[in-house]
Design an enzyme around this catalytic site. Sequence first.
Site, PDB file in Angstrom:
ATOM      1  N   LYS A  40       0.838  -1.213   0.000  1.00 26.75           N
ATOM      2  CA  LYS A  40       0.000   0.000   0.000  1.00 26.75           C
ATOM      3  C   LYS A  40       0.866   1.253   0.000  1.00 26.75           C
ATOM      4  CE  LYS A  40      -1.855   1.718   4.009  1.00 26.75           C
ATOM      5  NZ  LYS A  40      -1.644   3.154   4.186  1.00 26.75           N
ATOM      6  N   ASN A  41       1.796   1.337   0.954  1.00 22.42           N
ATOM      7  CA  ASN A  41       2.522   2.595   1.122  1.00 22.42           C
ATOM      8  C   ASN A  41       3.498   2.882  -0.018  1.00 22.42           C
ATOM      9  OD1 ASN A  41       1.103   3.088   3.415  1.00 22.42           O
ATOM     10  ND2 ASN A  41       2.744   2.489   4.833  1.00 22.42           N
ATOM     11  N   CYS A  52      -5.553  12.308  12.261  1.00 19.38           N
ATOM     12  CA  CYS A  52      -6.192  11.008  12.113  1.00 19.38           C
ATOM     13  C   CYS A  52      -6.158  10.326  13.461  1.00 19.38           C
ATOM     14  CB  CYS A  52      -5.515  10.176  11.040  1.00 19.38           C
ATOM     15  SG  CYS A  52      -3.915   9.615  11.510  1.00 19.38           S
ATOM     16  N   ARG A  86      -0.065  14.178  13.483  1.00 19.15           N
ATOM     17  CA  ARG A  86       0.704  14.034  12.241  1.00 19.15           C
ATOM     18  C   ARG A  86       1.007  15.371  11.549  1.00 19.15           C
ATOM     19  NH1 ARG A  86      -1.439   8.417   9.663  1.00 19.15           N
ATOM     20  NH2 ARG A  86       0.640   8.339   8.795  1.00 19.15           N
ATOM     21  N   LEU A  91       8.291  18.922   8.816  1.00 20.81           N
ATOM     22  CA  LEU A  91       9.533  18.453   8.179  1.00 20.81           C
ATOM     23  C   LEU A  91       9.409  18.459   6.648  1.00 20.81           C
ATOM     24  CD1 LEU A  91      10.275  15.506  10.623  1.00 20.81           C
ATOM     25  CD2 LEU A  91      11.406  17.739  10.548  1.00 20.81           C
ATOM     26  N   ASP A 148       3.464   0.058  12.353  1.00 18.98           N
ATOM     27  CA  ASP A 148       2.297  -0.498  11.670  1.00 18.98           C
ATOM     28  C   ASP A 148       2.031  -1.963  12.044  1.00 18.98           C
ATOM     29  OD1 ASP A 148       1.751   1.876  10.435  1.00 18.98           O
ATOM     30  OD2 ASP A 148       2.503   1.305   8.461  1.00 18.98           O
ATOM     31  N   VAL A 150       6.649   6.032  17.754  1.00 18.49           N
ATOM     32  CA  VAL A 150       6.481   6.755  16.494  1.00 18.49           C
ATOM     33  C   VAL A 150       5.217   7.625  16.487  1.00 18.49           C
ATOM     34  CG1 VAL A 150       6.331   6.542  13.977  1.00 18.49           C
ATOM     35  CG2 VAL A 150       7.786   4.978  15.277  1.00 18.49           C
ATOM     36  N   ARG A 187      -9.422   0.064   3.622  1.00 16.96           N
ATOM     37  CA  ARG A 187      -8.523   1.107   3.133  1.00 16.96           C
ATOM     38  C   ARG A 187      -7.189   0.505   2.721  1.00 16.96           C
ATOM     39  NH1 ARG A 187      -6.570   4.497   7.350  1.00 16.96           N
ATOM     40  NH2 ARG A 187      -4.988   4.622   5.748  1.00 16.96           N
TER      41      ARG A 187
END
Length: 416
Positions: free
Chosen positions: A22-23, A117, A122, A126, A305, A327, A397
Amino acid sequence: MNKIRVKGGRPLTGKVRISGAKNAALVLIAASVLAKGESIIENVPRIQDVEIMLDILRGLGIETGWVAEDAVSIQVPDEVNYHTPYELARKLRASNLLLGSIVGRRGIAEISLPGGCNIGSRPMDLHLKGLQLLGFETTLEHGFIKIRNASPQGNNIYLDFPSVGATENIMMAASVVPGQTIIENAAKEPEIVDLGNYLNAMGARVRGMGTDIIKIEGVSQLKGVRYAVIPDRIEVGTFMTASAITGGKVILENVISTHVQPVIAKLREIGVQIGEKDDCIEVVGHPKIKAADIKTMPYPGFPTDMQSQFMSLLSLADGTSVIVENVFENRFQVADELKRMGANIKVEGHTAVVKGVPRLGGTCVKATDLRAGAALVIAALAAEGETEISQVHHIFRGYENLVQKFTNLGADLQLD
Ligand code: UD1
């Protein structure tokens, strides 16, 4: 279809083919805006997030569509729009990845802030710092990031944190900015390497991806290419964890095992047998898994994740595990749902203490985000009785054919 019902207690057995990442797919689709002409991206998962990204590209005046079961065509005309609307951006956080590609292509951009989210606020400081150092003027107006073209020039950019998205946006923009850009403390995730390889296939000059120093020599233009996305390492981790919790025996195909070493190492530590051969991984669960401590870190550390899925697994371990989330600030929401299933978890700030219990029981729970949803499916596969998971749109998703894939492995799942 907003619920999944799972009857637990069946060990998973058989083979499952892992989809494209996905990413990686999302950032490659975004990067395609940089090239004129047609790009064909293969091994793309058919998931909600990808469909939304393709919709956003259509809004930019780009023709996109599926040309095979897992391949998309992206036809970029000479002129592309530079505005992404709020309505679509709010549905997909990764829409912020169009910042680097649109600004690279047009010199200007207006990108709707995607908003927060469920896993944290988030910020994008940067990303903006990087683009400012490349000479772009950035302002925030009425919820949009607006970027104007001063005269961009390659530069040295040090990231205070190895942000995946910021590294990606800077790589995309710098590929077509004159001169040399050096990103220090860059993210090292496999998806960054995939983006670098894709940009290079399009004619860019990117070196060092996969290390914390990435060097980019700007070129004047990029061309469309055919390229295949890497396998999804988080889907691999999710299926490995599911196989382990059910005490099953599963072969995962289409895997790059080096990408999942942090997860494999943890699974071995708690007593799960993992065999690696070519592009396959075999997982053999153990009836009693051991407790273990986990700290999430940027790659090659343990991935954030995969943290929720491991929380499910460790809920049934022999002993007490400590999970530290380094994270994202708000990624323990699944703990409350797991507690409804009988788990013993105490969360304090960034730390969760998970005391293993002998069994979990089915009940009604809700998916609060993508990985939390996957974690609940995993817990439900091992729980006694039936679990009803609501808000499963979060799961779709990011996971392709999740219900079908688990059903093929012998699980009892139904979509309502
Ligand atoms: C990407 C992944 C996501 C994964 C995450 C970390 C995509 C589409 N998503 O998200 O699945 O969980 O990497 O591996 O690829 N941060 C700042 N300022 C910034 C940018 C980030 O403070 O400008 C912070 C974030 O709030 C977060 C941390 O850095 O706490 C990591 O974020 P980042 O690596 O940027 O994650 P994403 O690219 O958003």
